[in-house]
Design a protein around this motif. Structure first.
Motif, mmCIF file in Angstrom:
data_model
loop_
_atom_site.group_PDB
_atom_site.id
_atom_site.type_symbol
_atom_site.label_atom_id
_atom_site.label_comp_id
_atom_site.label_asym_id
_atom_site.label_seq_id
_atom_site.Cartn_x
_atom_site.Cartn_y
_atom_site.Cartn_z
ATOM 1 N N PHE A 56 0.827 -1.211 0.000
ATOM 2 C CA PHE A 56 0.000 0.000 0.000
ATOM 3 C C PHE A 56 0.856 1.255 0.000
ATOM 4 O O PHE A 56 0.642 2.170 -0.794
ATOM 5 C CB PHE A 56 -0.927 0.011 1.211
ATOM 6 C CG PHE A 56 -2.015 -1.014 1.135
ATOM 7 C CD1 PHE A 56 -2.669 -1.268 -0.063
ATOM 8 C CD2 PHE A 56 -2.394 -1.737 2.265
ATOM 9 C CE1 PHE A 56 -3.678 -2.212 -0.134
ATOM 10 C CE2 PHE A 56 -3.399 -2.679 2.195
ATOM 11 C CZ PHE A 56 -4.040 -2.921 0.993
ATOM 12 N N GLU A 57 1.828 1.263 0.900
ATOM 13 C CA GLU A 57 2.691 2.444 0.954
ATOM 14 C C GLU A 57 3.536 2.553 -0.313
ATOM 15 O O GLU A 57 3.781 3.642 -0.817
ATOM 16 C CB GLU A 57 3.591 2.389 2.187
ATOM 17 C CG GLU A 57 2.824 2.729 3.460
ATOM 18 C CD GLU A 57 3.485 2.109 4.689
ATOM 19 O OE1 GLU A 57 4.720 2.026 4.705
ATOM 20 O OE2 GLU A 57 2.736 1.703 5.616
ATOM 21 N N GLU A 80 -12.055 -3.201 4.118
ATOM 22 C CA GLU A 80 -11.300 -1.965 4.337
ATOM 23 C C GLU A 80 -9.940 -2.019 3.649
ATOM 24 O O GLU A 80 -9.377 -0.995 3.284
ATOM 25 C CB GLU A 80 -11.147 -1.683 5.823
ATOM 26 C CG GLU A 80 -10.351 -2.738 6.584
ATOM 27 C CD GLU A 80 -10.243 -2.363 8.067
ATOM 28 O OE1 GLU A 80 -9.133 -2.399 8.592
ATOM 29 O OE2 GLU A 80 -11.296 -2.024 8.664
ATOM 30 N N SER A 81 -9.449 -3.241 3.484
ATOM 31 C CA SER A 81 -8.173 -3.398 2.796
ATOM 32 C C SER A 81 -8.317 -3.023 1.319
ATOM 33 O O SER A 81 -7.473 -2.343 0.744
ATOM 34 C CB SER A 81 -7.711 -4.849 2.933
ATOM 35 O OG SER A 81 -6.490 -5.040 2.279
ATOM 36 N N LYS A 84 -8.683 0.737 1.043
ATOM 37 C CA LYS A 84 -7.389 1.384 1.263
ATOM 38 C C LYS A 84 -6.536 1.347 -0.004
ATOM 39 O O LYS A 84 -5.976 2.347 -0.414
ATOM 40 C CB LYS A 84 -6.658 0.680 2.399
ATOM 41 C CG LYS A 84 -5.360 1.365 2.804
ATOM 42 C CD LYS A 84 -4.731 0.682 4.011
ATOM 43 C CE LYS A 84 -3.410 1.351 4.382
ATOM 44 N NZ LYS A 84 -2.698 0.601 5.431
ATOM 45 N N GLN A 88 -5.442 4.516 -2.297
ATOM 46 C CA GLN A 88 -4.002 4.802 -2.331
ATOM 47 C C GLN A 88 -3.499 5.030 -3.758
ATOM 48 O O GLN A 88 -2.333 5.327 -3.967
ATOM 49 C CB GLN A 88 -3.255 3.612 -1.720
ATOM 50 C CG GLN A 88 -1.963 3.962 -1.014
ATOM 51 C CD GLN A 88 -2.210 4.325 0.432
ATOM 52 O OE1 GLN A 88 -3.146 3.855 1.034
ATOM 53 N NE2 GLN A 88 -1.368 5.184 0.973
#
Lengths: 221, 221
Positions: A56-57, A80-81, A84, A88
């Motif tokens: 994700f980052e 939620e994953s 996210k 992102q």
DNA sequence: ATGGATTATCAAGAATTCTTGATTGCAAAT
DNA sequence: ATTTGCAATCAAGAATTCTTGATAATCCAT
């Protein structure tokens, strides 16, 4: 493909190379960064759980360097994953284990949208506007357009079926406004009509509402 | 939103209208066809199982009339069903029951890609090429470009980080070939460099390999 | 260092494109 | 029927843009 499990990578490589894709693999984020300097991928498959960090980052980081579509691959199926990942900057999210045909189809859908195939183009079947070549193809017939005609048609194609005021058109294709905007637009519309054929090869209609608005719409399907 | 169950439609309507979207609902394919004449949606949510037909077949039909992204909604979670939908021209596939936040995120991802926001543009942060306005924005600064400069830059942005031969560039931005292609391209490259600043505001580099190839690449992140 | 090949720059004529003004055509309202 | 407002068309000057030729600079290999 950023994926730490060697066998998963191998399976994918075999499948997609068989389909004619070229695959560059990276088993760590560090390696992925390195590869990105060397290659410029058309699409990125990104495992979320990597040994040296979170996918994700890494996605945010990637978005600074490339606008290639990113598809997350992961076992985590929590809602939620997914959210996210997509927020992102990701474009799709596929949970493992996945069917290769599904992944392939999703890849195809992304490439169709963002790939070399459609970038710099606006498609509105059977009209295709190519800004790189500076021309439009209407029902198979090539029409060379000037810059303003191209911008104008692009504007119409983008808002096909909706009313567009002179002012709005001018703002979008010229930027700002001008007292003679209506006149200028009208002239270019006339030129466009001349080139496309008044009735757009029988497919489109570029009409005027009589109240300062143009509307470009499809008349056949 | 093409969906036959009234309560599902109502829940979605409430949620998405709360987010600022405008929703037009259709509970049959026939009604959807009718609505499509009146409105031109930015995105279509399509239930696969409709009382008067299959969403898959309707998707093909839709693709003739609009290029708005289509997201399938269905209970069927079989892989081949997903593949079928995506091959039929769909852009995403969400299985019921779905989390509204997930759907919202997927909608957002599609709109970001295909919506009014990015059509007629090529984005390569911090460079944005706007073909409708005929200008580029580099690191916040607007640069007005001529048609050829726009085409050239679009070409470079599209193939950023890759080698592009004179011939390839000419083919993409002019179409065909010419004995003086190299020269012509060189002059326009020079003009482009002058406008973007030789080093692209410190973000890009437009260099020449010395073997008849240009390469446009990002030098900062 | 020198020669050759490639790229960069400059300038100007040619070609195209854009804008504006003048005029005509059309349709609704008076 | 006339007027009025808007849209469409035509034409021409102005402005921009494109291409090509000439020349300078650079880089690499010898």
């Amino acid at each position: 493909m950023v994926e730490d499990e060697a066998d998963v990578l191998a399976i994918n490589r075999e499948y997609f190379e068989g389909k004619g894709y070229a695959i560059v693999g990276a088993s760590t984020l560090a390696q992925a960064r390195f590869q990105l300097e060397e290659y410029s991928p058309d699409l990125i498959l990104l495992d979320v759980m990597m040994p040296d960090g979170s996918g994700f980052e890494f996605c945010s980081e990637l978005r600074q360097k490339t606008n290639a579509p990113i598809i997350f691959l992961t076992c985590r199926d929590e809602n939620e994953s997914v959210v996210k990942g997509l927020l992102q900057g990701g474009d799709d999210y596929v949970t493992k284990p996945y069917d290769l045909n599904v992944l392939s189809a999703r890849i195809g859908a992304q490439l169709r949208r963002t790939g070399v195939m459609t970038a710099g183009k606006i498609e509105l079947f059977p009209l295709s506007i190519d800004f790189l070549l500076g021309e439009a193809v209407l029902d198979g017939e090539r029409v060379s357009l000037t810059q303003k005609e191209l911008q104008l048609l692009g504007c119409f194609a983008l808002f096909a079926g909706r009313r567009l005021s002179y002012h709005e058109i001018y703002r979008r294709a010229w930027g700002g406004s001008s007292p003679s905007a209506a006149h200028t637009v009208a002239v270019h519309v006339a030129n466009l009509r001349k080139k496309l054929g008044t009735n757009g090869a029988g497919w489109f209609e570029l009409s005027n509402s009589g109240k300062g608005e143009y509307i470009f719409s499809k008349v056949r399907y």
